[in-house]
Design an enzyme around this catalytic site. Sequence first.
Site, short mmCIF file in Angstrom:
data_model
loop_
_atom_site.label_atom_id
_atom_site.label_comp_id
_atom_site.label_asym_id
_atom_site.label_seq_id
_atom_site.Cartn_x
_atom_site.Cartn_y
_atom_site.Cartn_z
N PRO A 23 0.84 -1.21 0.00
CA PRO A 23 0.00 0.00 0.00
C PRO A 23 0.87 1.25 0.00
O PRO A 23 1.80 1.37 0.80
CB PRO A 23 -0.78 -0.11 1.31
CG PRO A 23 -0.62 -1.53 1.75
CD PRO A 23 0.69 -1.98 1.24
N CYS A 25 -0.02 5.41 -0.32
CA CYS A 25 -1.06 6.43 -0.48
C CYS A 25 -0.76 7.35 -1.66
O CYS A 25 0.37 7.77 -1.88
CB CYS A 25 -1.18 7.26 0.79
SG CYS A 25 -1.93 6.35 2.15
N ALA A 62 -3.70 2.58 1.98
CA ALA A 62 -4.45 2.70 3.23
C ALA A 62 -5.79 3.37 2.96
O ALA A 62 -5.86 4.51 2.50
CB ALA A 62 -3.65 3.51 4.25
N GLN A 104 -5.87 -2.39 1.92
CA GLN A 104 -5.43 -2.17 3.30
C GLN A 104 -6.46 -1.29 4.01
O GLN A 104 -6.77 -0.19 3.55
CB GLN A 104 -4.06 -1.48 3.34
CG GLN A 104 -3.51 -1.35 4.76
CD GLN A 104 -2.22 -0.56 4.80
OE1 GLN A 104 -2.21 0.64 4.56
NE2 GLN A 104 -1.11 -1.24 5.10
N TYR A 186 0.02 4.49 13.07
CA TYR A 186 -1.40 4.80 12.98
C TYR A 186 -2.13 4.12 14.13
O TYR A 186 -1.50 3.54 15.01
CB TYR A 186 -1.92 4.45 11.59
CG TYR A 186 -1.23 5.27 10.51
CD1 TYR A 186 -1.28 6.66 10.55
CD2 TYR A 186 -0.48 4.67 9.50
CE1 TYR A 186 -0.62 7.44 9.60
CE2 TYR A 186 0.18 5.43 8.54
CZ TYR A 186 0.10 6.81 8.60
OH TYR A 186 0.76 7.57 7.67
N ARG A 234 -0.44 -5.70 8.66
CA ARG A 234 0.84 -4.99 8.50
C ARG A 234 1.26 -4.44 9.85
O ARG A 234 0.47 -3.83 10.58
CB ARG A 234 0.72 -3.83 7.49
CG ARG A 234 2.10 -3.22 7.20
CD ARG A 234 2.12 -2.33 5.99
NE ARG A 234 3.33 -2.60 5.21
CZ ARG A 234 3.79 -1.80 4.25
NH1 ARG A 234 3.16 -0.70 3.93
NH2 ARG A 234 4.88 -2.13 3.59
N LEU A 307 13.43 -0.97 0.63
CA LEU A 307 14.59 -0.81 -0.25
C LEU A 307 15.04 -2.12 -0.88
O LEU A 307 16.21 -2.46 -0.90
CB LEU A 307 15.74 -0.13 0.50
CG LEU A 307 15.53 1.35 0.83
CD1 LEU A 307 16.77 1.93 1.50
CD2 LEU A 307 15.18 2.16 -0.41
N GLY A 329 7.93 -1.28 -3.14
CA GLY A 329 7.24 -0.01 -3.18
C GLY A 329 7.82 0.96 -4.18
O GLY A 329 7.29 1.15 -5.28
N ARG A 330 8.94 1.55 -3.81
CA ARG A 330 9.54 2.55 -4.69
C ARG A 330 9.82 2.01 -6.08
O ARG A 330 9.65 2.71 -7.09
CB ARG A 330 10.85 3.06 -4.07
CG ARG A 330 10.70 3.85 -2.78
CD ARG A 330 12.06 4.17 -2.18
NE ARG A 330 11.98 4.95 -0.96
CZ ARG A 330 11.81 4.43 0.25
NH1 ARG A 330 11.69 3.11 0.39
NH2 ARG A 330 11.76 5.21 1.32
#
Length: 360
Positions: A23, A25, A62, A104, A186, A234, A307, A329-330
Amino acid sequence: MSALFEPYTLRSLTFPNRVWMPPMCQYSAAPDGPLTGAPTDWHFQHYGARAAGGTGLIIVEATGVSPEGRISPYDLGIWNDAQVEAFRRITAFLKSQGTVAGIQLGHAGRKASTDRPWKGGGPVGPEEHGWQAVAPSAIAFDERHAAPAELTADGIREIVGQFAEAARRSLDAGFEVAEIHGAHGYLIGQFLSPHSNHRTDEYGGSYENRTRFALEVVDAVRAVWPDELPLFFRISATDWLEGRAGWTADDTVLFASDLARHGVDLIDVSTGGNASGVRIPVGPGYQVPFAARVRNEAGVPAAAVGLITDAEQAEKILANGEADAILLGRELLRDPSFARRAARELGGAVHVPDQYHRSV
């Protein structure tokens, strides 16, 4: 066969490969109006491109279980039927490409009501579509945030119910994986950590009390989520608060076993986000050891993130038994077709749309 492109089954659901999208955002939903919190054309092309690129599982960012549960006014939500209908377009396309669609479900707690990152990410007030944040304790995240309102026992029960209702709507929207967001400082993570949870009732103090809210959410979601479909959780494996009271890797290993007993099928292992100003030793694969501990000490399936940027690195993590799947992700932001490129490098097989046959 390449480990990265070996199918993986949880309950009755088989993922075509282990290249998964975590996930992330997009802060691109409408902040008001009849389609508040609903996915837009941006979300459709964003997730659709990664599905066409061969990604095995895409976990949608999310998504707030209530308007107040969003991180920002521009985040996705799934508290009404208009949002469900908008999500169906995305899940149908992902499935048409052989990709598993996940979502998520989250509540931002004291880190809610903030602006988009490229606008500074600071708290926003009612004049900018903001609202009063809530938390286990009336402790601000940092000097920029106002102190949140401390949740009452009735407020906690209401949010547990909102998670269950969001899971029910997610199923109606076509999702096959639900992930509960307990990471990155969160609301659920705030309850877990003694750094942010100073309660003295049944939701604070001891490990059993601090994990109570999370397990109540898991139980409520699992009760409405089909037995044949997997449930993820998660977690931030550590607050990185060395020498200070906080959530630790040892806590995570213990909690992973608790989650599994309550019906969680896989732990999505990240770190940090609950304490400001901490030093995190960021580097290639820096969070993989935490996933490895969950998998090998708790005996619970785990996905690694952080990473991981090339095919050989991802393949080695799986081959070494450090994780069951890789969340990129990236790299998937940079390259929507990472899975297709990695399959060429590793000799694996991946879905390729007919329209892209010349790319093989």
